[in-house]
Design a protein around this motif. Structure first.
Motif, mmCIF file in Angstrom:
data_model
loop_
_atom_site.group_PDB
_atom_site.id
_atom_site.type_symbol
_atom_site.label_atom_id
_atom_site.label_comp_id
_atom_site.label_asym_id
_atom_site.label_seq_id
_atom_site.Cartn_x
_atom_site.Cartn_y
_atom_site.Cartn_z
ATOM 1 N N LEU A 87 0.671 -0.971 0.195
ATOM 2 C CA LEU A 87 0.327 0.108 -0.027
ATOM 3 C C LEU A 87 0.625 1.194 0.159
ATOM 4 N N SER A 88 1.911 0.998 0.503
ATOM 5 C CA SER A 88 2.339 2.588 0.422
ATOM 6 C C SER A 88 3.647 2.378 -0.452
ATOM 7 N N LEU A 89 4.004 1.238 -0.733
ATOM 8 C CA LEU A 89 4.950 2.286 -2.045
ATOM 9 C C LEU A 89 3.348 1.887 -3.623
ATOM 10 N N GLN A 90 2.147 1.635 -3.210
ATOM 11 C CA GLN A 90 1.419 1.993 -4.345
ATOM 12 C C GLN A 90 0.968 3.547 -4.289
ATOM 13 N N ILE A 91 0.740 3.675 -3.110
ATOM 14 C CA ILE A 91 0.308 5.443 -3.143
ATOM 15 C C ILE A 91 1.511 6.454 -3.735
ATOM 16 N N ILE A 92 2.539 6.221 -3.056
ATOM 17 C CA ILE A 92 4.132 6.656 -3.347
ATOM 18 C C ILE A 92 4.361 6.746 -5.144
ATOM 19 N N VAL A 93 3.838 5.616 -6.165
ATOM 20 C CA VAL A 93 3.893 5.315 -7.104
ATOM 21 C C VAL A 93 2.665 5.942 -8.089
ATOM 22 N N CYS A 94 1.749 5.405 -7.585
ATOM 23 C CA CYS A 94 0.628 5.975 -8.203
ATOM 24 C C CYS A 94 0.385 7.711 -8.153
ATOM 25 N N ALA A 95 0.180 8.199 -7.174
ATOM 26 C CA ALA A 95 -0.027 9.164 -6.927
ATOM 27 C C ALA A 95 0.658 10.632 -8.216
ATOM 28 N N PRO A 96 2.175 10.776 -7.598
ATOM 29 C CA PRO A 96 2.403 10.779 -8.468
ATOM 30 C C PRO A 96 2.324 10.785 -10.385
ATOM 31 N N CYS A 97 2.105 9.378 -10.740
ATOM 32 C CA CYS A 97 1.010 9.192 -11.495
ATOM 33 C C CYS A 97 0.325 9.767 -12.087
ATOM 34 N N ALA A 98 -0.957 9.942 -11.373
ATOM 35 C CA ALA A 98 -2.282 10.216 -11.294
ATOM 36 C C ALA A 98 -2.195 11.721 -11.642
ATOM 37 N N TYR A 99 -1.626 11.932 -10.877
ATOM 38 C CA TYR A 99 -1.076 13.353 -10.900
ATOM 39 C C TYR A 99 -0.860 14.563 -12.252
ATOM 40 N N ALA A 100 0.361 13.298 -12.940
ATOM 41 C CA ALA A 100 0.756 13.967 -14.057
ATOM 42 C C ALA A 100 -0.890 13.807 -15.335
ATOM 43 N N ILE A 190 -0.549 19.421 -1.428
ATOM 44 C CA ILE A 190 -1.863 19.987 -1.522
ATOM 45 C C ILE A 190 -2.498 18.586 -2.288
ATOM 46 N N MET A 191 -2.407 17.615 -3.368
ATOM 47 C CA MET A 191 -3.269 17.155 -4.166
ATOM 48 C C MET A 191 -3.589 15.922 -2.800
ATOM 49 N N LEU A 192 -2.737 14.852 -1.984
ATOM 50 C CA LEU A 192 -2.381 13.978 -1.063
ATOM 51 C C LEU A 192 -3.774 14.638 -0.229
ATOM 52 N N PRO A 193 -3.026 15.622 0.505
ATOM 53 C CA PRO A 193 -4.394 15.714 1.762
ATOM 54 C C PRO A 193 -5.502 15.634 1.226
ATOM 55 N N MET A 194 -5.765 16.395 0.162
ATOM 56 C CA MET A 194 -7.327 16.415 -0.931
ATOM 57 C C MET A 194 -7.688 15.194 -0.662
ATOM 58 N N ALA A 195 -6.731 14.825 -1.373
ATOM 59 C CA ALA A 195 -7.914 12.832 -2.028
ATOM 60 C C ALA A 195 -7.535 12.457 -0.867
ATOM 61 N N LEU A 196 -8.037 12.505 0.692
ATOM 62 C CA LEU A 196 -8.158 11.321 1.489
ATOM 63 C C LEU A 196 -9.121 10.184 1.821
ATOM 64 N N PRO A 197 -9.948 10.625 0.932
ATOM 65 C CA PRO A 197 -11.345 10.093 1.157
ATOM 66 C C PRO A 197 -10.388 8.952 -0.267
ATOM 67 N N ALA A 198 -10.210 9.545 -1.683
ATOM 68 C CA ALA A 198 -9.877 8.629 -2.327
ATOM 69 C C ALA A 198 -8.653 7.414 -1.707
ATOM 70 N N ILE A 199 -7.825 8.015 -1.109
ATOM 71 C CA ILE A 199 -6.681 6.961 -0.166
ATOM 72 C C ILE A 199 -6.968 6.170 0.550
ATOM 73 N N VAL A 200 -8.085 6.003 1.592
ATOM 74 C CA VAL A 200 -8.360 5.105 2.041
ATOM 75 C C VAL A 200 -9.126 4.185 1.882
ATOM 76 N N ALA A 201 -10.614 5.039 0.741
ATOM 77 C CA ALA A 201 -11.484 4.084 -0.360
ATOM 78 C C ALA A 201 -10.257 3.015 -1.416
ATOM 79 N N PHE A 202 -8.762 3.435 -1.605
ATOM 80 C CA PHE A 202 -7.951 2.951 -2.754
ATOM 81 C C PHE A 202 -7.391 1.990 -1.304
ATOM 82 N N SER A 203 -6.862 1.819 0.223
ATOM 83 C CA SER A 203 -6.668 1.475 0.769
ATOM 84 C C SER A 203 -7.407 0.031 1.092
ATOM 85 N N ILE A 204 -8.619 -0.067 1.306
ATOM 86 C CA ILE A 204 -9.543 -0.864 1.962
ATOM 87 C C ILE A 204 -9.443 -1.575 0.051
#
Length: 281
Positions: A87-100, A190-204
């Motif tokens: 989960l940690s590595l996925q967030i680290i990799v997926c968030a910048p890719c999704a932002y781009a 900015i993006m990750l704090p605003m995307a907390l609900p999406a992070i929780v959903a993806f974490s589940i």
């Protein structure tokens, strides 16, 4: 008869039908889990009886055997380590890719997003042989790394974060750039704090999927000390006497329980994270 009134609400008959369908569906989904818990407290002689409630409570013996006959706490610890790393590595990799893909303009962006969508369609089993060969060449088979590295890049994670990032107004990103923030800093601050609900959903989704994964661990590891929960509970299989179903169901209940607790604790953010990407600004 129309089930929707002129005000746009369901009629009483429509509401009753809807709740009946939901009740039947919920019952069908929960029945196997309820039966699993009941089997975990039954003595061996009542496992195959049709009685709903056991005549003799055998839960203490079954759960004690589940925790002592096989190193179930070790399996649960392995599952926690593997799921946390993934989960940690996925967030680290997926968030910048999704932002781009959501906020940057560059040649080939739509093509890359199309490849992400194709990745969503590929079943895990299709890639198992190439991943096994790659793991062998890297020398990481039968290690924690073998359980983690196939899942570091998650097409679903990139898609979910991209859809959520698309709902963030571009003015927020422009203001952050004017303040001197780099693109990576915008993602992290900015993006990750605003995307907390999406992070929780993806974490589940991520934790449930990899906590319950049996196919790839069955290929990647042989050492019992590295086995995650689904692979570990297979240790209750007895070649001479068959499966020891009482302790097996007790172990399965203990494996499922953390997921149920996590989902109940995060269900509000889970729903918000899944629906947030559907709102178009």
């Amino acid at each position: 008869m129309n089930s929707i009134t002129s005000t746009g609400r369901l009629s009483p008959a429509g509401a009753v039908f809807r709740h009946a369908v939901l009740l039947v569906t919920a019952t069908l989904m929960l029945a196997p889990f309820v039966w699993m818990v009941l089997l975990s407290i039954k003595p061996p002689g009542e496992i195959f009886r049709a009685s709903f409630w056991p005549t003799q409570f055998h839960g203490v013996e079954n759960y004690t055997k589940a925790l002592t006959e096989a190193p179930l706490p070790r399996y649960l610890g392995n599952g926690l380590i593997v799921c946390t790393l993934i989960l940690s590595l996925q967030i680290i990799v997926c968030a910048p890719c999704a932002y781009a893909l959501a906020k940057l303009r560059f040649p080939g962006r739509d093509l890359l997003f199309g490849m992400v969508l194709i990745g969503l369609l590929l079943p895990q089993q299709v890639l198992s042989l190439p991943l096994f060969i790659l793991g062998y060449q890297l020398g990481i088979l039968n290690t924690y790394a073998a359980l983690v590295f196939p899942y570091v890049v998650s097409p679903f994670g990139i898609f979910l974060f991209r859809q959520f990032f698309k709902t963030v107004p571009d003015d927020v990103v422009h203001a952050a750039r004017l303040d001197g923030l780099s693109e990576l800093a915008i993602v992290l601050r900015i993006m990750l704090p605003m995307a907390l609900p999406a992070i929780v959903a993806f974490s589940i989704f991520s934790v449930v999927g990899h906590w319950n994964d049996l196919f790839w661990p069955l290929i990647a590891v042989r050492d019992q000390s590295l086995m995650p929960p689904p692979l570990g509970i297979m240790a209750f299989k007895n070649g001479e006497a068959g499966n020891d179903y009482g302790p097996l169901m007790a172990a399965s209940t203990l494996v499922v329980l953390p997921l149920v607790i996590a989902f109940l604790a995060a269900q509000r953010w889970f729903v918000e994270g899944l629906t947030g990407g559907a709102v178009k600004q």
